[in-house]
Design a protein around this motif. Sequence first.
Motif, PDB file in Angstrom:
ATOM      1  N   LEU A 178      46.798  13.706   0.741  1.00 22.12           N
ATOM      2  CA  LEU A 178      47.699  12.976  -0.141  1.00 22.12           C
ATOM      3  C   LEU A 178      47.901  13.591  -1.475  1.00 22.12           C
ATOM      4  CD1 LEU A 178      46.451   9.407   0.457  1.00 22.12           C
ATOM      5  CD2 LEU A 178      48.215  10.506   1.647  1.00 22.12           C
ATOM      6  N   ASP A 179      49.101  13.973  -1.896  1.00 21.15           N
ATOM      7  CA  ASP A 179      49.324  14.562  -3.146  1.00 21.15           C
ATOM      8  C   ASP A 179      49.778  13.571  -4.262  1.00 21.15           C
ATOM      9  OD1 ASP A 179      49.144  17.511  -2.352  1.00 21.15           O
ATOM     10  OD2 ASP A 179      51.024  16.897  -1.243  1.00 21.15           O
ATOM     11  N   ASP A 180      50.194  12.465  -3.976  1.00 24.99           N
ATOM     12  CA  ASP A 180      50.686  11.412  -4.967  1.00 24.99           C
ATOM     13  C   ASP A 180      49.744   9.770  -5.166  1.00 24.99           C
ATOM     14  OD1 ASP A 180      51.119  10.670  -2.276  1.00 24.99           O
ATOM     15  OD2 ASP A 180      53.213  10.060  -2.664  1.00 24.99           O
ATOM     16  N   SER A 181      48.558  10.180  -4.804  1.00 25.12           N
ATOM     17  CA  SER A 181      47.471   8.947  -4.733  1.00 25.12           C
ATOM     18  C   SER A 181      47.759   8.450  -6.436  1.00 25.12           C
ATOM     19  CB  SER A 181      46.264   9.225  -4.608  1.00 25.12           C
ATOM     20  OG  SER A 181      45.271   8.124  -5.007  1.00 25.12           O
ATOM     21  N   ILE A 192      38.035  12.100   0.434  1.00 24.98           N
ATOM     22  CA  ILE A 192      37.419  13.070  -0.735  1.00 24.98           C
ATOM     23  C   ILE A 192      38.571  13.401  -1.701  1.00 24.98           C
ATOM     24  CG2 ILE A 192      36.754  15.580  -0.845  1.00 24.98           C
ATOM     25  CD1 ILE A 192      35.899  15.728   2.082  1.00 24.98           C
ATOM     26  N   ALA A 193      38.206  13.334  -2.891  1.00 27.75           N
ATOM     27  CA  ALA A 193      39.208  13.398  -4.001  1.00 27.75           C
ATOM     28  C   ALA A 193      38.965  14.730  -4.814  1.00 27.75           C
ATOM     29  CB  ALA A 193      39.056  12.159  -5.184  1.00 27.75           C
ATOM     30  N   ILE A 194      40.125  15.331  -4.796  1.00 31.82           N
ATOM     31  CA  ILE A 194      39.969  16.731  -5.666  1.00 31.82           C
ATOM     32  C   ILE A 194      40.538  16.558  -6.822  1.00 31.82           C
ATOM     33  CG2 ILE A 194      40.463  19.109  -5.484  1.00 31.82           C
ATOM     34  CD1 ILE A 194      40.429  19.164  -2.564  1.00 31.82           C
ATOM     35  N   ASP A 195      39.933  16.461  -8.141  1.00 31.40           N
ATOM     36  CA  ASP A 195      40.670  16.068  -9.488  1.00 31.40           C
ATOM     37  C   ASP A 195      41.326  17.322  -9.730  1.00 31.40           C
ATOM     38  OD1 ASP A 195      40.350  14.592 -12.027  1.00 31.40           O
ATOM     39  OD2 ASP A 195      39.792  16.639 -12.675  1.00 31.40           O
ATOM     40  N   GLU A 196      42.640  16.972 -10.253  1.00 29.16           N
ATOM     41  CA  GLU A 196      43.308  18.112 -10.755  1.00 29.16           C
ATOM     42  C   GLU A 196      42.764  19.147 -11.675  1.00 29.16           C
ATOM     43  OE1 GLU A 196      46.686  20.605 -10.639  1.00 29.16           O
ATOM     44  OE2 GLU A 196      45.969  18.986  -9.257  1.00 29.16           O
ATOM     45  N   ASP A 223      44.305  11.551 -10.276  1.00 32.22           N
ATOM     46  CA  ASP A 223      45.062  12.868 -10.643  1.00 32.22           C
ATOM     47  C   ASP A 223      44.811  14.345 -10.108  1.00 32.22           C
ATOM     48  OD1 ASP A 223      46.798  14.564 -12.033  1.00 32.22           O
ATOM     49  OD2 ASP A 223      45.239  14.844 -13.687  1.00 32.22           O
ATOM     50  N   GLY A 224      45.088  14.353  -8.904  1.00 31.23           N
ATOM     51  CA  GLY A 224      44.847  15.442  -7.828  1.00 31.23           C
ATOM     52  C   GLY A 224      45.388  14.952  -6.502  1.00 31.23           C
ATOM     53  N   LYS A 225      44.360  15.628  -5.447  1.00 34.52           N
ATOM     54  CA  LYS A 225      44.488  15.463  -4.037  1.00 34.52           C
ATOM     55  C   LYS A 225      43.411  14.451  -3.406  1.00 34.52           C
ATOM     56  CE  LYS A 225      47.010  19.832  -3.675  1.00 34.52           C
ATOM     57  NZ  LYS A 225      48.250  19.374  -3.537  1.00 34.52           N
ATOM     58  N   VAL A 226      44.031  13.688  -2.616  1.00 33.64           N
ATOM     59  CA  VAL A 226      43.017  12.969  -1.792  1.00 33.64           C
ATOM     60  C   VAL A 226      43.034  13.420  -0.289  1.00 33.64           C
ATOM     61  CG1 VAL A 226      42.431  10.732  -1.097  1.00 33.64           C
ATOM     62  CG2 VAL A 226      43.386  11.093  -3.480  1.00 33.64           C
ATOM     63  N   ILE A 227      41.766  13.630   0.299  1.00 36.19           N
ATOM     64  CA  ILE A 227      41.934  13.945   1.563  1.00 36.19           C
ATOM     65  C   ILE A 227      41.177  12.845   2.273  1.00 36.19           C
ATOM     66  CG2 ILE A 227      40.889  15.852   3.414  1.00 36.19           C
ATOM     67  CD1 ILE A 227      40.560  17.590   1.048  1.00 36.19           C
ATOM     68  N   LYS A 228      41.901  12.430   3.304  1.00 37.63           N
ATOM     69  CA  LYS A 228      41.313  11.155   4.401  1.00 37.63           C
ATOM     70  C   LYS A 228      40.970  11.316   5.542  1.00 37.63           C
ATOM     71  CE  LYS A 228      43.258   7.248   3.265  1.00 37.63           C
ATOM     72  NZ  LYS A 228      44.300   6.185   2.894  1.00 37.63           N
ATOM     73  N   GLY A 229      40.240  10.933   6.317  1.00 38.52           N
ATOM     74  CA  GLY A 229      40.302  10.992   7.789  1.00 38.52           C
ATOM     75  C   GLY A 229      39.602   9.835   8.425  1.00 38.52           C
ATOM     76  N   ARG A 230      40.077   9.543   9.577  1.00 36.13           N
ATOM     77  CA  ARG A 230      39.483   8.391  10.411  1.00 36.13           C
ATOM     78  C   ARG A 230      39.399   8.797  11.755  1.00 36.13           C
ATOM     79  NH1 ARG A 230      40.561   2.734  10.673  1.00 36.13           N
ATOM     80  NH2 ARG A 230      39.027   1.902  12.217  1.00 36.13           N
TER      81      ARG A 230
END
Length: 210
Positions: A172-175, A16-20, A179-186
Motif C-alpha cells: 500500500l502506497d497511500d496508508s 510491515i510499515a516502511i517509514d518514508e 508516511d511511507g509504504k505498508v506491506i500486508k499479507g494474509r
Amino acid sequence: DTLKAYTLANDKCFKIAIDEGNYTEQQFAKKAGEVLKIEMDEQYTPAVDKVRLTKAAIGAAAASQYYAPTANDAYGDVLKMSACLDEAKAPITGRVLFVTPTFYNNIKKEITTTVNASEYNGKLLGKGFVGELDGTAVVKVPSSYFPTNTSAIMLHRDALLGANKIKNVKILDDSELVDGKVIKGRFIFDAFVLDAKKKAVAAIGTGSLS
C-alpha cells in the motif's frame, strides 16, 4: 470417489510499515518489494514447510510407518521407508526424501564405506536438491522444520495435499496511518495426507510427535 471435508487450521498474517523518512535516510535500502520477498522467504515459506512436514510425519505414524532409527544404519532406514512406498505401489518418479542435516551426514558416512561409494556420492551431490538416492530426490531441511524427534520423511508428492485457501499480499502506497509504504499479507493454509494414498508416506523418528 469419496467426499471429505478438511479444516484449514493455519491462519497467519503480517503487516510491515516502511517509514518514508527511514527509507530516505537509509539510502532507499528498504524497498517494499525486497522486504516482501524477505518476509516470504524467511517467514511464510518455512511456516508452510513446517506444517507440511509435521502432517506427513503424523500421517506416517497413523499408517504404522513411523519407525525408530536403526543404530549406525541410516541408509538401511532409507531402504525401510522405500520398501513401504514400494508395497503401496507408489511410483519411483515423484518420491521425495526429506532429511535433517544429521541424518544426511549419517547416510554420507555410511555410503563412503561401501563398494559403490563413488557411484552413490555422485548421485547424492550430482543433481537437483542436494542430490538423489536410489532414484529418490533428497532434500536436506533444517531440523527445526521437522516435528520433534523426527529425522527423515519419505513421501510421494501425490500423497500430501498442500491446501491454500487464501494467499494474499499487498503493498500500500497511500496508508493514512503511515508516511511511507505498508506491506500486508494474509494466508490460510494447511496440509493433509490423503486417505487413498496414506501408505505412500513413511518416516523415521523416536518418541511422540509434536
